[in-house]
Design a protein around this motif. Structure first.
Motif, PDB file in Angstrom:
ATOM      1  N   MET A  39       0.821  -1.210  -0.068  1.00 29.44           N
ATOM      2  CA  MET A  39       0.028  -0.217   0.051  1.00 29.44           C
ATOM      3  C   MET A  39       0.790   1.284  -0.056  1.00 29.44           C
ATOM      4  SD  MET A  39      -2.950  -1.139  -0.399  1.00 29.44           S
ATOM      5  CE  MET A  39      -3.763   0.129  -0.447  1.00 29.44           C
ATOM      6  N   ASN A  40       2.123   1.164   0.393  1.00 32.03           N
ATOM      7  CA  ASN A  40       3.104   2.287   0.444  1.00 32.03           C
ATOM      8  C   ASN A  40       3.812   2.227  -1.119  1.00 32.03           C
ATOM      9  OD1 ASN A  40       3.028   3.972   2.781  1.00 32.03           O
ATOM     10  ND2 ASN A  40       3.290   2.031   3.605  1.00 32.03           N
ATOM     11  N   GLY A  41       3.371   1.467  -2.132  1.00 33.69           N
ATOM     12  CA  GLY A  41       3.917   1.513  -3.473  1.00 33.69           C
ATOM     13  C   GLY A  41       4.840   0.560  -3.793  1.00 33.69           C
ATOM     14  N   ASP A  42       5.090  -0.420  -2.999  1.00 30.57           N
ATOM     15  CA  ASP A  42       5.904  -1.594  -3.112  1.00 30.57           C
ATOM     16  C   ASP A  42       5.296  -2.729  -3.951  1.00 30.57           C
ATOM     17  OD1 ASP A  42       7.950  -3.435  -3.380  1.00 30.57           O
ATOM     18  OD2 ASP A  42       8.231  -3.647  -1.123  1.00 30.57           O
ATOM     19  N   LEU A  43       5.037  -2.485  -5.182  1.00 32.49           N
ATOM     20  CA  LEU A  43       4.325  -3.272  -6.113  1.00 32.49           C
ATOM     21  C   LEU A  43       5.095  -4.290  -6.946  1.00 32.49           C
ATOM     22  CD1 LEU A  43       1.543  -0.769  -7.243  1.00 32.49           C
ATOM     23  CD2 LEU A  43       1.053  -2.781  -5.939  1.00 32.49           C
ATOM     24  N   ASP A  44       6.624  -4.149  -6.645  1.00 38.04           N
ATOM     25  CA  ASP A  44       7.475  -5.058  -7.715  1.00 38.04           C
ATOM     26  C   ASP A  44       6.991  -6.475  -7.874  1.00 38.04           C
ATOM     27  OD1 ASP A  44       8.810  -2.401  -8.739  1.00 38.04           O
ATOM     28  OD2 ASP A  44      10.200  -2.800  -6.879  1.00 38.04           O
ATOM     29  N   ASP A  45       6.973  -7.126  -6.521  1.00 41.53           N
ATOM     30  CA  ASP A  45       6.816  -8.529  -6.616  1.00 41.53           C
ATOM     31  C   ASP A  45       5.388  -9.151  -7.353  1.00 41.53           C
ATOM     32  OD1 ASP A  45       8.862  -8.886  -5.107  1.00 41.53           O
ATOM     33  OD2 ASP A  45       7.908  -9.194  -3.002  1.00 41.53           O
ATOM     34  N   VAL A  46       4.349  -8.039  -7.149  1.00 43.92           N
ATOM     35  CA  VAL A  46       3.142  -8.313  -7.816  1.00 43.92           C
ATOM     36  C   VAL A  46       3.210  -8.185  -9.376  1.00 43.92           C
ATOM     37  CG1 VAL A  46       0.656  -7.542  -7.767  1.00 43.92           C
ATOM     38  CG2 VAL A  46       1.891  -7.212  -5.869  1.00 43.92           C
ATOM     39  N   PHE A  47       3.763  -7.143  -9.928  1.00 46.48           N
ATOM     40  CA  PHE A  47       3.972  -6.857 -10.999  1.00 46.48           C
ATOM     41  C   PHE A  47       4.976  -8.022 -11.800  1.00 46.48           C
ATOM     42  CE2 PHE A  47       3.130  -2.239 -11.024  1.00 46.48           C
ATOM     43  CZ  PHE A  47       1.615  -2.147 -10.578  1.00 46.48           C
ATOM     44  N   GLN A  48       5.934  -8.224 -11.218  1.00 48.94           N
ATOM     45  CA  GLN A  48       6.855  -9.347 -11.544  1.00 48.94           C
ATOM     46  C   GLN A  48       6.187 -10.884 -11.778  1.00 48.94           C
ATOM     47  OE1 GLN A  48      10.339  -9.342  -9.087  1.00 48.94           O
ATOM     48  NE2 GLN A  48      11.009  -7.235  -9.779  1.00 48.94           N
ATOM     49  N   GLY A  49       5.315 -11.263 -10.895  1.00 45.41           N
ATOM     50  CA  GLY A  49       4.431 -12.317 -10.777  1.00 45.41           C
ATOM     51  C   GLY A  49       3.487 -12.110 -11.927  1.00 45.41           C
ATOM     52  N   LEU A  50       2.980 -10.939 -12.137  1.00 48.92           N
ATOM     53  CA  LEU A  50       1.943 -11.030 -13.445  1.00 48.92           C
ATOM     54  C   LEU A  50       2.609 -11.175 -14.726  1.00 48.92           C
ATOM     55  CD1 LEU A  50      -0.395  -8.308 -11.894  1.00 48.92           C
ATOM     56  CD2 LEU A  50      -1.235 -10.569 -12.555  1.00 48.92           C
ATOM     57  N   GLN A  51       3.711 -10.437 -14.887  1.00 48.24           N
ATOM     58  CA  GLN A  51       4.449 -10.487 -16.010  1.00 48.24           C
ATOM     59  C   GLN A  51       5.177 -11.845 -16.224  1.00 48.24           C
ATOM     60  OE1 GLN A  51       7.210  -7.318 -15.204  1.00 48.24           O
ATOM     61  NE2 GLN A  51       5.913  -5.652 -16.426  1.00 48.24           N
TER      62      GLN A  51
END
Length: 360
Positions: A333-345
């Motif tokens: 929620m503080n903007g650390d979305l890297d793991d989410v986006f890497q999983g989707l990609q």
């Protein structure tokens, strides 16, 4: 490597020789747009063909090493070479496969991010505000430029609706998986009994059209209204009708902008948003006709229609499309979305690789 993949690389090598010949001619430089496009294609093809030639060389090295095993004096060296060649072949094979995956030409483009409150009343609007902060903080981490084009504030905070333009490297490519229903489970600040409530928001991410490809809007099909801007923005917002709302009459799609002092600039920005929405609508309709289910289709905003759940009591985020669960909700929620986006990609790449290997 399958024969179908080898054939693709051989065709690419032939195309590279064509490009070398074309670019060697001085006449192509007269058209700089074409020259830049061909130069980019040549550079990408050269890199890929180079990897393919390395792959072929390591295949030959591997065959030679296997032949050396018959010589007792060379056997140990041969085994070392076999291990090294097999590792190189596996690495190059993965590199070549990934390079062949189809690329979305919109990935490099700026994007419009829309967040709308759905089921859940005031709590949904508060969650829309939380999502907005999450994406804005992620954008800040990436060094992207953000601009709020329109915002409809909720009485208790958050947003009923928010539209943000985001510009930077790979903006649409990183954010495109966010389109859909986002569900939150938490105890609202207004809940006196401590009960967990479920609310929902919808997110839409649309690439900003290239000016050359932008949908041409017929003025006769547009209704343009001016109104006084609301919310933050300075004293002028209460004195001038600078905000613009544009309605596309055939589809009913609406876009508005109120962030600028200039009515002219607000109109230009609203037109750009409207064009992006029309382009996105056309793209979705074509995809539906082809029976291709896009994972990023925007939901209705209902609690049951979601791509992702944010469970605050458990500190858990779950992306239902790829069965990804992360217990780091505060950081996300503080903007650390890297793991989410890497999983989707990674999931998308795996699907594309499976299709590529299947020869479809």
């Amino acid at each position: 490597m399958k024969d179908s993949l080898r054939q693709q690389f051989e065709r690419l090598a032939y195309r590279l020789s064509e490009l070398d010949t074309i670019l060697a001619e001085g006449s192509v430089a007269a058209d700089m747009k074409r020259y830049r496009a061909l130069s980019k294609e040549q550079s990408e093809a050269s890199t890929l063909v180079g990897h393919y030639r390395q792959y072929q060389q390591r295949e030959a090295d591997l065959a030679t090493a296997h032949e050396m095993l018959a010589d007792a004096d060379m056997a140990e060296m041969a085994r070392e070479e076999i291990a090294a060649a097999e590792a190189d072949i596996a690495r190059l094979h993965e590199t070549l496969q990934l390079a062949l995956l189809p690329k979305d030409p919109d990935d490099e483009r700026p994007a419009f991010l829309e967040i709308r409150a759905g089921t859940g009343g005031d709590e949904s609007a508060l969650f829309a505000g939380d999502l907005a902060r999450m994406y804005l903080r992620f954008a800040e981490r990436q060094g992207w430029k953000t601009e709020i084009l329109s915002a409809s504030d909720s009485d208790l905070g958050g947003y009923k609706e928010l539209v943000v333009r985001i510009e930077g490297e790979q903006v649409y490519g990183r954010l495109k998986f966010e389109s859909g229903g986002h569900r939150v489970q938490r105890v609202p600040a207004t809940e006196s009994q401590g009960r967990i409530h479920t609310s929902a928001c919808t997110v839409a991410v649309m690439p900003e059209p290239d000016e050359a490809e932008e949908i041409q809007l017929n003025p006769a099909e547009l209704r343009i209204d001016t109104f006084r801007a609301s919310g933050a923005g300075g004293q002028h917002v209460n004195k001038t009708d600078s905000a613009i709302r544009i309605t596309h009459l055939p589809t009913g799609l609406v876009a508005e902008c109120q962030d600028d002092r200039s009515q002219h600039r607000n109109k230009a920005k609203a037109m750009a948003v409207l064009a992006a929405r029309l382009r996105d609508k056309d793209k979705n309709e074509r995809a539906a006709k082809e029976a291709a289910q896009r994972k990023s289709l925007i939901g209705s905003g209902d609690r049951s229609d979601r791509i992702r759940t944010y469970n605050f009591p458990q500190g858990r985020l779950t992306d239902h499309r790829i069965n990804l669960t992360l217990y780091k909700l505060d950081a996300i929620m503080n903007g650390d979305l890297d793991d989410v986006f890497q999983g989707l990609q990674a999931a998308q790449a795996a699907e594309q690789l499976a299709s590529l290997e299947g020869g479809r």
